[in-house]
Motif scaffolding. Structure first.
Motif, short mmCIF file in Angstrom:
data_model
loop_
_atom_site.label_atom_id
_atom_site.label_comp_id
_atom_site.label_asym_id
_atom_site.label_seq_id
_atom_site.Cartn_x
_atom_site.Cartn_y
_atom_site.Cartn_z
N PRO A 440 0.78 -1.22 0.06
CA PRO A 440 -0.13 -0.02 -0.04
C PRO A 440 0.81 1.15 -0.10
O PRO A 440 2.20 0.94 0.31
N ALA A 441 0.16 2.48 -0.18
CA ALA A 441 0.96 3.73 -0.24
C ALA A 441 0.86 4.55 0.85
O ALA A 441 0.16 5.74 0.58
N LEU A 442 0.83 4.18 2.00
CA LEU A 442 0.48 4.82 3.09
C LEU A 442 1.72 6.09 3.12
O LEU A 442 2.72 5.99 2.72
N ASN A 443 1.15 7.26 3.50
CA ASN A 443 1.89 8.42 3.34
C ASN A 443 2.48 8.70 2.17
O ASN A 443 1.71 8.29 1.02
N ASP A 444 3.61 9.27 2.19
CA ASP A 444 4.27 9.59 0.76
C ASP A 444 4.99 8.27 0.45
O ASP A 444 6.16 7.99 0.66
N SER A 445 4.44 7.38 -0.51
CA SER A 445 4.89 5.98 -0.93
C SER A 445 4.87 5.93 -2.24
O SER A 445 4.97 4.84 -2.86
N GLY A 446 4.51 7.16 -3.08
CA GLY A 446 4.49 6.99 -4.54
C GLY A 446 3.22 6.56 -5.02
O GLY A 446 2.17 6.67 -4.69
N GLY A 447 3.12 5.42 -6.00
CA GLY A 447 2.13 4.71 -6.29
C GLY A 447 1.53 3.73 -5.68
O GLY A 447 1.99 3.06 -4.62
N VAL A 448 0.10 3.45 -5.87
CA VAL A 448 -0.74 2.80 -5.28
C VAL A 448 -0.20 1.13 -5.34
O VAL A 448 -0.77 0.45 -4.38
N ARG A 449 0.53 0.84 -6.29
CA ARG A 449 1.18 -0.58 -6.33
C ARG A 449 2.44 -0.69 -6.09
O ARG A 449 3.45 -0.92 -6.84
N GLY A 450 2.93 -0.43 -4.73
CA GLY A 450 4.51 -0.44 -4.40
C GLY A 450 5.11 -1.87 -4.46
O GLY A 450 4.12 -2.95 -4.07
N ASP A 451 6.20 -1.89 -5.11
CA ASP A 451 6.86 -3.31 -5.23
C ASP A 451 8.25 -3.37 -4.68
O ASP A 451 9.36 -2.53 -5.05
N TYR A 452 8.33 -4.13 -3.65
CA TYR A 452 9.49 -4.26 -2.69
C TYR A 452 9.86 -5.81 -2.99
O TYR A 452 10.69 -6.17 -1.74
N THR A 453 9.60 -6.33 -3.76
CA THR A 453 10.04 -7.87 -3.79
C THR A 453 11.50 -7.99 -4.04
O THR A 453 12.08 -8.93 -3.57
N ALA A 454 12.08 -6.92 -5.04
CA ALA A 454 13.71 -7.27 -5.12
C ALA A 454 14.49 -7.14 -3.79
O ALA A 454 15.24 -7.66 -3.31
N LEU A 455 13.78 -6.28 -2.95
CA LEU A 455 14.54 -6.17 -1.51
C LEU A 455 14.20 -7.31 -0.70
O LEU A 455 15.45 -7.98 -0.16
N PHE A 456 13.16 -8.03 -0.84
CA PHE A 456 12.91 -9.24 0.00
C PHE A 456 13.75 -10.38 -0.62
O PHE A 456 14.10 -11.23 0.03
N ALA A 457 14.01 -10.43 -2.10
CA ALA A 457 14.83 -11.53 -2.57
C ALA A 457 16.35 -11.40 -2.09
O ALA A 457 16.85 -12.51 -1.75
N TRP A 458 16.58 -10.20 -1.83
CA TRP A 458 17.84 -9.86 -1.23
C TRP A 458 18.05 -10.26 0.11
O TRP A 458 18.71 -11.24 0.62
N ALA A 459 17.02 -9.83 0.81
CA ALA A 459 17.03 -10.21 2.30
C ALA A 459 16.78 -11.67 2.65
O ALA A 459 17.57 -12.31 3.59
N GLY A 460 16.07 -12.22 1.85
CA GLY A 460 15.73 -13.71 1.87
C GLY A 460 17.11 -14.63 1.48
O GLY A 460 17.23 -15.53 2.18
N GLN A 461 18.04 -14.08 0.71
CA GLN A 461 19.38 -14.78 0.41
C GLN A 461 20.23 -14.58 1.47
O GLN A 461 20.95 -15.57 1.67
N ASP A 462 20.19 -13.31 2.00
CA ASP A 462 21.31 -13.20 3.06
C ASP A 462 20.94 -13.79 4.44
O ASP A 462 21.54 -14.04 5.23
N PHE A 463 19.50 -13.86 4.65
CA PHE A 463 19.07 -14.25 5.99
C PHE A 463 18.28 -15.66 5.70
O PHE A 463 18.23 -16.42 7.02
N LYS A 464 18.19 -16.16 4.63
CA LYS A 464 17.56 -17.63 4.68
C LYS A 464 16.36 -17.71 5.30
O LYS A 464 15.68 -18.78 5.78
N ARG A 465 15.49 -16.55 5.51
CA ARG A 465 14.12 -16.65 5.87
C ARG A 465 13.25 -17.02 4.83
O ARG A 465 12.90 -16.39 3.80
#
Length: 755
Positions: A440-465
């Motif tokens: 969601p775009a709570l407060n100033d978050s840009g568009g209504v379809r935020g995409d942070y999947t690349a961030l979680f791809a990185w985090a999942g690789q580093d933390f194995k969560r």
């Protein structure tokens, strides 16, 4: 940056060729609640003073003497109005001019310190100057007192960049030191993260054709260009996110044209953008502290992917400029939100990636110390960032991941406070994910379809969560997060989720604090997802002053109840969540500025559909109740007799009960007053806004049904103020008997309910 005190053979300074007195302290006029007459002014912060513009022709720097007789530090900024105050075009400094307590300070405002909106043009056209003195963000209300001195204008001759000479660089390097390890190579998982802007991204071929950030501005670009007359666009240009595109193209293809392009871009930027000396890290596109930090982070990719391709001369030039970047960030910190955290990470990483500097260890230690302090200050224990914006939370987490990876690759300690903020912050952001892997775009978050999947791809690789890997791979790896509903207490959010596989029912109810910065007036708003976004926060497409940007932040643009046009002010413990057999219930309550109570209750029934109950009470006389619904762009059908909206695939929103005489209206793309707009992929897009309007005596209430499929019917309904009773028949003929009790005398009571 501050003057480093190096000899002229090592560091070039501006030459002042003209200086003249422009105004004395008695020429300024107090605005708003400010009181006084030069030289002494006082009043509630922010304190605003205005001066009719003297003749600024031929000048490029203003020097103002300001004293702070108080006991707390203050921050000063200067606005240059080219048009009527309150409307663009305007130029403004970053509001970071430090006024220490009990001291008289000479503030410098150079041309490079100003960001502009609109066709500002030369200083000769300035109509008025406005001095704004405030307390630090988050410090709460307070008083300010000033003792003004004289205002002087200067004309300066500025050298080409970098100011640090080759001789000065040699004196700052460690003898026989080897360059540090290349931390940002092709196997770095952060290379696929999109740049932190909402403008179109260019391919390497488009960049060579002169298309940058969606505009054709030539190659190398005109670094002073402003084709959109939007300050954010100019900032993005100077943050060098496109250099990573060219560095990756060179590293993967080895084509000389890409290396040549990198060299041309860097040479033209460094020579044309000398670091301002004596500035405060202002709002200028090139050396605003946040722009400086992002540019440093992008230069890490040049260090890892194309360092040898730059050649010895350009590597020397880049080191000279890099020292100026690090000293600039050491001397100044930006706003105490995402700015200061990102700047701290960039400073620490500069010290790790370029250890050949004698000051590198100091940059690293200072950056990590600031980073740990900002993590403790900016992240709540449950993981929410202080701005309560998924977009800015993701940017901060990206910088924490980057710094952690560099620390673990070298012999540098990774702060425990940063580790706690990183893991908890990722868990919090994961809890906000919609079922379709958007945010969601709570407060100033840009568009209504935020995409942070690349961030979680990185985090999942580093933390194995597993849950992070699930989000990062869009459900192809790992395991989905724990299903169900959750309350994110300190952020004032409740998520009610469920539904059959593939349906992805998800509702977000907000009753939290506004956030330290970038806040919207959305205190009792909600968002709904069922197979796709349905009801959305409108987001925001640009910070440029104008009706759309202001309208996106207003209460009337969000899906929430309003009384007399005003939303509720919520306090701590303003939101609750409870569970019973077959039911999830969420409750949020606040008070309007006039003292009325506003309340919203949401019930998820058998994980199939929602009921939303809005209530207002507590003031005598007649009042206007308004409930708005901002819808995702789609071909909605309005059934006037049914008092319902339906999407093409059957999702429906229906009004079940409202005050007598209530009316419903539908708007789309209206500008005056603004209604029916959302931000989608950085663009302003028209979308339906549905609204209930009722006038009458309080108390008043409205009841809504939100169903993912057609066929839901209300067979019986009894709506008293103390209790709602209804029977809902589902598409397969199943019956739900519900009783929702109010008990308004008990603060926080959800009442009774049964199925």
């Amino acid at each position: 940056m501050k003057d480093p005190g190096l000899p002229p053979s090592h560091f070039s300074r501006d030459q002042v060729v003209d200086a003249r007195l422009l105004a004395g302290p008695g020429a300024w006029r107090a605005l708003g609640k400010a009181r006084g007459k030069g030289p002494d002014f006082q009043g509630p912060a922010p304190l605003r003073l205005r001066l009719p513009a003297p003749d600024l022709a031929g000048l490029d720097c203003l020097a103002l003497s300001v004293g702070n007789p108080g006991r707390e530090p203050l921050l000063a900024g200067l606005y240059l109005w080219y048009d009527a105050p309150g409307r663009p075009p305007l130029a403004f400094s970053g509001g970071r001019g430090l006024l220490p307590p009990g001291a008289q300070t000479s503030l410098l405002f150079g041309r490079a310190d100003f960001g502009t909106y609109g066709a500002a043009g030369p200083w000769a056209r300035v109509r008025a100057l406005e001095l704004v003195v405030a307390r630090e963000k988050g410090s709460g209300p307070g008083q300010a007192a000033l003792r003004l001195g004289e205002l002087w204008g200067q004309r300066r001759l500025e050298p080409s960049g970098p100011r640090l000479s080759a001789k000065g660089l040699a004196a700052l390097l460690v003898a026989e030191a080897r360059p540090g390890p290349a931390l940002h190579t092709l196997d770095h998982p952060g290379r696929l993260l999109p740049p932190p802007h909402w403008c179109p991204r260019s391919s390497a071929g488009e960049l060579l054709d002169g298309v940058v950030l969606g505009e054709r501005i030539g190659f190398p670009p005109d670094w002073g260009g402003d084709p959109r007359q939007a300050l954010e666009w100019c900032h993005f240009l100077h943050r060098h996110h496109d250099l990573r595109t060219l560095a990756l193209a060179w590293a993967t293809s080895g084509r000389p044209v890409h290396a040549q392009a990198l060299r041309r871009l860097l040479k033209t930027w460094i020579s044309g953008q000398p670091v301002p000396v004596g500035s405060n890290g202002g709002a200028g596109p090139a050396w605003e502290t946040l722009s400086t930090a992002w540019r440093l982070l992008e230069w890490l990719w040049l260090r890892g992917l194309a360092w040898e391709a730059l050649g010895p001369r350009l590597r020397e030039l880049m080191r000279r400029s890099l020292w100026e970047h690090a000293r600039h960030l050491s001397d100044h910190q930006g706003h105490p939100n995402n700015w200061s955290l990102i700047e701290a990470a960039a400073l620490a990483l500069a010290g790790m990636a370029w250890p050949e500097f004698a000051e590198a260890a100091g940059w690293r230690r200072l950056g990590l110390r600031r980073l740990a302090a900002q993590c403790r200050r900016q992240f709540a224990p449950h993981g929410a960032h202080c701005e309560l914006s998924p977009f800015y939370q993701a940017l901060c987490l990206q910088c924490l991941l980057m710094t952690r990876r560099a620390c673990l690759a070298g012999p540098w300690p990774w702060p425990r406070a940063a580790q706690a903020a990183l893991t908890r912050g990722l868990d919090y952001l994961a809890a906000l994910a919609r079922p379709d892997f958007t945010w969601p775009a709570l407060n100033d978050s840009g568009g209504v379809r935020g995409d942070y999947t690349a961030l979680f791809a990185w985090a999942g690789q580093d933390f194995k969560r597993p849950a992070w890997r699930w989000l990062g791979s869009r459900g192809q790896e790992g395991a989905p997060p724990r299903p169900g509903s959750r309350r994110l207490e300190e952020a004032g959010l409740v998520v009610l989720g469920g539904g059959e596989p593939g349906e992805g029912l998800w509702l977000l109810l907000r009753a939290g604090p506004p956030g330290l910065a970038h806040a919207h007036q959305d205190s009792l708003s909600l968002e709904v997802h069922a197979r796709r976004p349905r009801v959305v926060d409108p987001g925001i497409s640009s910070y440029a002053p104008g009706s759309l940007a202001q309208g996106y932040r207003r209460a009337s643009a969000h899906s929430q109840p309003l009384l007399d046009g005003q939303g509720a002010r919520t306090g701590p413990d303003a939101i609750r969540k409870e569970r019973a057999a077959g039911l999830w219930l969420a409750w949020a309550r606040g008070a309007t500025p006039g003292g009325a109570g506003l309340e919203r209750r949401v019930c998820l029934v058998r994980q199939r559909y929602w009921l939303v109950w809005d209530r207002a009470w507590g003031l005598p006389g007649e009042h206007d109740l308004q409930v708005g619904w901002q819808l995702f762009p789609d071909r909605w059908r309005f059934g006037r007799r049914e008092r319902a909206l339906e999407a093409p695939d059957g999702f429906g929103l229906r009004l079940l009960h409202a005050p007598p005489g209530a009316a419903l209206d539908l708007a789309r793309g209206r500008r005056r007053p603004q209604r029916g707009w959302v931000s989608l992929d950085g663009q302003d897009v028209v979308a339906h806004h549905w609204r209930l309007l009722a006038r009458g005596l309080l108390p008043m209430q409205a009841l809504w049904l939100l169903a993912p499929h057609p066929g839901y019917q209300v067979m019986e309904l009894s709506a008293a103020w103390e209790e709602l009773s209804l029977v809902v028949r589902g598409p397969a003929g199943e019956l739900d008997h519900l009783v929702l009790g109010a008990e308004p005398g008990r603060a926080g009571a959800l009442g009774r309910y049964r199925l």
